[in-house]
Design a protein around this motif. Structure first.
Motif, PDB file in Angstrom:
ATOM      1  N   LYS A 224       0.840  -1.192   0.000  1.00 34.19           N
ATOM      2  CA  LYS A 224       0.000   0.000   0.000  1.00 34.19           C
ATOM      3  C   LYS A 224       0.878   1.247   0.000  1.00 34.19           C
ATOM      4  O   LYS A 224       1.793   1.366   0.811  1.00 34.19           O
ATOM      5  N   PRO A 225       0.603   2.197  -0.892  1.00 33.18           N
ATOM      6  CA  PRO A 225       1.396   3.432  -0.908  1.00 33.18           C
ATOM      7  C   PRO A 225       1.254   4.188   0.410  1.00 33.18           C
ATOM      8  O   PRO A 225       0.161   4.314   0.950  1.00 33.18           O
ATOM      9  N   ARG A 226       2.376   4.692   0.927  1.00 31.46           N
ATOM     10  CA  ARG A 226       2.348   5.487   2.151  1.00 31.46           C
ATOM     11  C   ARG A 226       2.342   6.964   1.785  1.00 31.46           C
ATOM     12  O   ARG A 226       3.021   7.387   0.856  1.00 31.46           O
ATOM     13  N   GLY A 227       1.578   7.732   2.524  1.00 32.99           N
ATOM     14  CA  GLY A 227       1.541   9.166   2.284  1.00 32.99           C
ATOM     15  C   GLY A 227       0.632   9.529   1.134  1.00 32.99           C
ATOM     16  O   GLY A 227      -0.109   8.706   0.590  1.00 32.99           O
ATOM     17  N   LEU A 228       0.693  10.796   0.759  1.00 27.93           N
ATOM     18  CA  LEU A 228      -0.177  11.327  -0.282  1.00 27.93           C
ATOM     19  C   LEU A 228       0.414  11.089  -1.661  1.00 27.93           C
ATOM     20  O   LEU A 228       1.621  10.945  -1.822  1.00 27.93           O
ATOM     21  N   GLY A 229      -0.455  11.064  -2.641  1.00 24.27           N
ATOM     22  CA  GLY A 229      -0.027  10.928  -4.020  1.00 24.27           C
ATOM     23  C   GLY A 229      -0.434  12.161  -4.798  1.00 24.27           C
ATOM     24  O   GLY A 229       0.199  13.208  -4.723  1.00 24.27           O
ATOM     25  N   ALA A 230      -1.539  12.056  -5.503  1.00 26.33           N
ATOM     26  CA  ALA A 230      -2.011  13.143  -6.348  1.00 26.33           C
ATOM     27  C   ALA A 230      -2.272  14.401  -5.535  1.00 26.33           C
ATOM     28  O   ALA A 230      -2.804  14.349  -4.430  1.00 26.33           O
ATOM     29  N   LYS A 231      -1.871  15.545  -6.080  1.00 25.61           N
ATOM     30  CA  LYS A 231      -2.141  16.874  -5.515  1.00 25.61           C
ATOM     31  C   LYS A 231      -1.400  17.133  -4.208  1.00 25.61           C
ATOM     32  O   LYS A 231      -1.706  18.080  -3.496  1.00 25.61           O
ATOM     33  N   ALA A 232      -0.428  16.277  -3.880  1.00 22.13           N
ATOM     34  CA  ALA A 232       0.341  16.490  -2.656  1.00 22.13           C
ATOM     35  C   ALA A 232       1.334  17.627  -2.858  1.00 22.13           C
ATOM     36  O   ALA A 232       1.812  17.882  -3.965  1.00 22.13           O
ATOM     37  N   GLU A 233       1.630  18.311  -1.777  1.00 28.26           N
ATOM     38  CA  GLU A 233       2.687  19.312  -1.792  1.00 28.26           C
ATOM     39  C   GLU A 233       3.846  18.768  -0.961  1.00 28.26           C
ATOM     40  O   GLU A 233       4.147  17.591  -1.026  1.00 28.26           O
ATOM     41  N   ASP A 234       4.501  19.575  -0.182  1.00 30.76           N
ATOM     42  CA  ASP A 234       5.640  19.095   0.603  1.00 30.76           C
ATOM     43  C   ASP A 234       5.306  19.136   2.087  1.00 30.76           C
ATOM     44  O   ASP A 234       4.830  20.146   2.599  1.00 30.76           O
ATOM     45  N   GLY A 235       5.582  18.029   2.772  1.00 29.01           N
ATOM     46  CA  GLY A 235       5.578  18.045   4.222  1.00 29.01           C
ATOM     47  C   GLY A 235       4.245  17.947   4.908  1.00 29.01           C
ATOM     48  O   GLY A 235       4.157  18.192   6.115  1.00 29.01           O
ATOM     49  N   GLU A 236       3.163  17.556   4.191  1.00 27.36           N
ATOM     50  CA  GLU A 236       1.861  17.504   4.860  1.00 27.36           C
ATOM     51  C   GLU A 236       1.841  16.498   5.999  1.00 27.36           C
ATOM     52  O   GLU A 236       1.355  16.799   7.094  1.00 27.36           O
ATOM     53  N   ILE A 237       2.367  15.301   5.739  1.00 31.33           N
ATOM     54  CA  ILE A 237       2.331  14.268   6.774  1.00 31.33           C
ATOM     55  C   ILE A 237       3.197  14.672   7.959  1.00 31.33           C
ATOM     56  O   ILE A 237       2.824  14.469   9.128  1.00 31.33           O
ATOM     57  N   GLY A 238       4.349  15.263   7.690  1.00 36.55           N
ATOM     58  CA  GLY A 238       5.203  15.722   8.779  1.00 36.55           C
ATOM     59  C   GLY A 238       4.513  16.761   9.640  1.00 36.55           C
ATOM     60  O   GLY A 238       4.622  16.742  10.875  1.00 36.55           O
ATOM     61  N   ALA A 239       3.781  17.675   9.006  1.00 34.46           N
ATOM     62  CA  ALA A 239       3.074  18.708   9.762  1.00 34.46           C
ATOM     63  C   ALA A 239       1.957  18.096  10.597  1.00 34.46           C
ATOM     64  O   ALA A 239       1.749  18.491  11.757  1.00 34.46           O
ATOM     65  N   ILE A 240       1.227  17.126  10.030  1.00 34.49           N
ATOM     66  CA  ILE A 240       0.177  16.458  10.797  1.00 34.49           C
ATOM     67  C   ILE A 240       0.792  15.712  11.977  1.00 34.49           C
ATOM     68  O   ILE A 240       0.271  15.734  13.089  1.00 34.49           O
ATOM     69  N   ARG A 241       1.931  15.035  11.742  1.00 32.71           N
ATOM     70  CA  ARG A 241       2.595  14.287  12.815  1.00 32.71           C
ATOM     71  C   ARG A 241       2.953  15.218  13.974  1.00 32.71           C
ATOM     72  O   ARG A 241       2.690  14.918  15.139  1.00 32.71           O
ATOM     73  N   ARG A 242       3.561  16.361  13.648  1.00 28.97           N
ATOM     74  CA  ARG A 242       3.953  17.292  14.709  1.00 28.97           C
ATOM     75  C   ARG A 242       2.740  17.838  15.448  1.00 28.97           C
ATOM     76  O   ARG A 242       2.781  18.043  16.671  1.00 28.97           O
ATOM     77  N   SER A 243       1.672  18.054  14.725  1.00 29.76           N
ATOM     78  CA  SER A 243       0.468  18.584  15.362  1.00 29.76           C
ATOM     79  C   SER A 243      -0.180  17.541  16.267  1.00 29.76           C
ATOM     80  O   SER A 243      -0.587  17.838  17.393  1.00 29.76           O
ATOM     81  N   VAL A 244      -0.280  16.296  15.786  1.00 28.30           N
ATOM     82  CA  VAL A 244      -0.858  15.219  16.597  1.00 28.30           C
ATOM     83  C   VAL A 244      -0.046  15.000  17.865  1.00 28.30           C
ATOM     84  O   VAL A 244      -0.593  14.787  18.954  1.00 28.30           O
TER      85      VAL A 244
END
Length: 391
Positions: free
Chosen positions: A66-86
């Motif tokens: 299964k692909p990890r993270g975003l694919g289409a329309k992704a920019e940079d660092g979204e998952i990292g920002a969510i991780r820090r916020s969580v």
């Protein structure tokens, strides 16, 4: 081509296991392991793949590729920002917003989730989580309820992006916020999402325990309880049914499915409620019957049951799409190959971004591609290319 069999062989070799040792550890046949690794079979039932993943000590998502993270329309660092916020690691610079304004925003973000707009949602979540945390500084129960909702949403998105461990952290925080809100139904709603994430990981017994235990705490009197309580009870049992069916206990799954149907009948029609947040009713119950049939390896029965789902579009777009993927799986398993292709293209038209994150879709396409030697299957090659499935 990166296939399930190749991933099994690679991980098995890395762990120094023979095919026989893997088969024994997963309680499957050596012949199945051999055929998967040799490419004679390209897929297997989800409970079988989960057993292989557990025996290899990897996640179900990893074994399925299964692909990890975003694919289409992704920019940079979204998952990292969510991780820090969580994790509460972002600088605390947020001024508390107006509660009513944030509530409207969170409703809009849930709508984005149910329409499969994952990249948009990922960009919005970090700031909104921070705002919800800032709002809880005054300790008002209603503010904690908003934080629970946005963290539940974050956990749901993260699970789709194969970030299950982070999803569980978000949901644990959501549970604490729900407890602080004093709303026991809101707390139970978090358990529904927890059960769903556990099922996605192939942790069937854990998913069942979470869902069924929570359902017992909110069990309604069908003739007198509110639709909010009935819908939540039905939703929890729906997730419990998934876990029981995937673990191979079809008779028990049928019993639970009957209770889901009773809750749906009490609703009268498909309708959104406060704690489920999307349509629950007869259509959802009938969709679940299709899923249970597939879990039992009854592809033809699943197709017949799908014919009884009269208004699938009554469900939210993401749920409608996931249901169609189940139908496509049944069609593929019953060798109705062109029907499966056509159904997958329906899903692509409904939720093109969501399709990229659905392992079942990638598995169906990988299973169909070799059939082109005997069937034309127009539309399949283009679909495979758009999804990034190797040919």
């Amino acid at each position: 081509m990166d296939t399930l069999g190749r991933r099994i062989a690679e991980i098995r070799g890395r762990r120094g296991m023979s095919q026989r040792e893997l088969a024994q550890a997963a309680s499957v046949s050596v012949d199945l392991v051999s055929k998967l690794e040799q490419g004679q079979r390209r897929s297997a039932r989800l409970d079988t793949v989960a057993a292989l993943a557990h025996a290899l000590d990897v996640t179900l998502a990893e074994l399925l590729g299964k692909p990890r993270g975003l694919g289409a329309k992704a920019e940079d660092g979204e998952i990292g920002a969510i991780r820090r916020s969580v994790l509460g690691l972002r600088p605390d610079r947020q001024d508390p917003p107006a509660r009513a304004d944030l509530a409207v925003v969170i409703d809009d973000l849930w709508a984005a989730y149910w329409s499969g707009r994952y990249a948009h949602l990922a960009r919005q979540l970090p700031d909104r989580i921070d705002q919800a945390r800032a709002l809880t500084r005054d300790g008002r129960p209603a503010d904690h309820a908003l934080l629970a909702s946005i963290l539940q949403l974050a956990g749901s998105l993260l699970a789709h992006l194969a970030q299950e461990d982070l999803a569980h952290l978000a949901l644990a925080d959501a549970c604490r916020a729900a407890e602080a809100s004093g709303d026991h139904l809101l707390f139970a709603a978090q358990q529904a999402t927890r059960s769903w994430v556990l099922s996605r990981q192939g942790l069937w017994s854990e998913a069942e325990h979470v869902a069924v235990t929570a359902a017992a705490t909110v069990e309604p009197t069908l003739s007198r309880s509110s639709v909010d309580q009935v819908a939540l009870w039905g939703e929890l049992l729906r997730y419990g049914t998934t876990a029981v069916a995937r673990s191979g206990r079809q008779a028990e799954a049928a019993e639970l499915l009957g209770l889901v149907g009773a809750a749906a009948s009490r609703m009268g029609h498909d309708q959104s409620t406060r704690y489920v947040g999307r349509a629950f009713g007869p259509t959802v119950a009938k969709m679940k019957a299709v899923d249970v049939a597939i879990a039992g390896g009854q592809a033809r029965r699943a197709i017949r049951l799908a014919e009884q789902v009269e208004y699938p579009a009554a469900a939210p777009t993401a749920m409608h799409s996931r249901y169609l993927l189940n139908v496509a799986w049944a069609q593929m398993a019953d060798w109705r190959s062109q029907d499966a292709v056509d159904t997958l293209r329906q899903v692509e038209a409904l939720t093109p971004e969501m399709l990229l994150h659905q392992t079942i879709a990638h598995t169906i396409v990988a299973e169909l591609l070799p059939r082109r030697s005997r069937q034309r299957l127009p539309g399949l090659v283009g679909l495979a290319d758009r999804m990034g499935v190797s040919r």
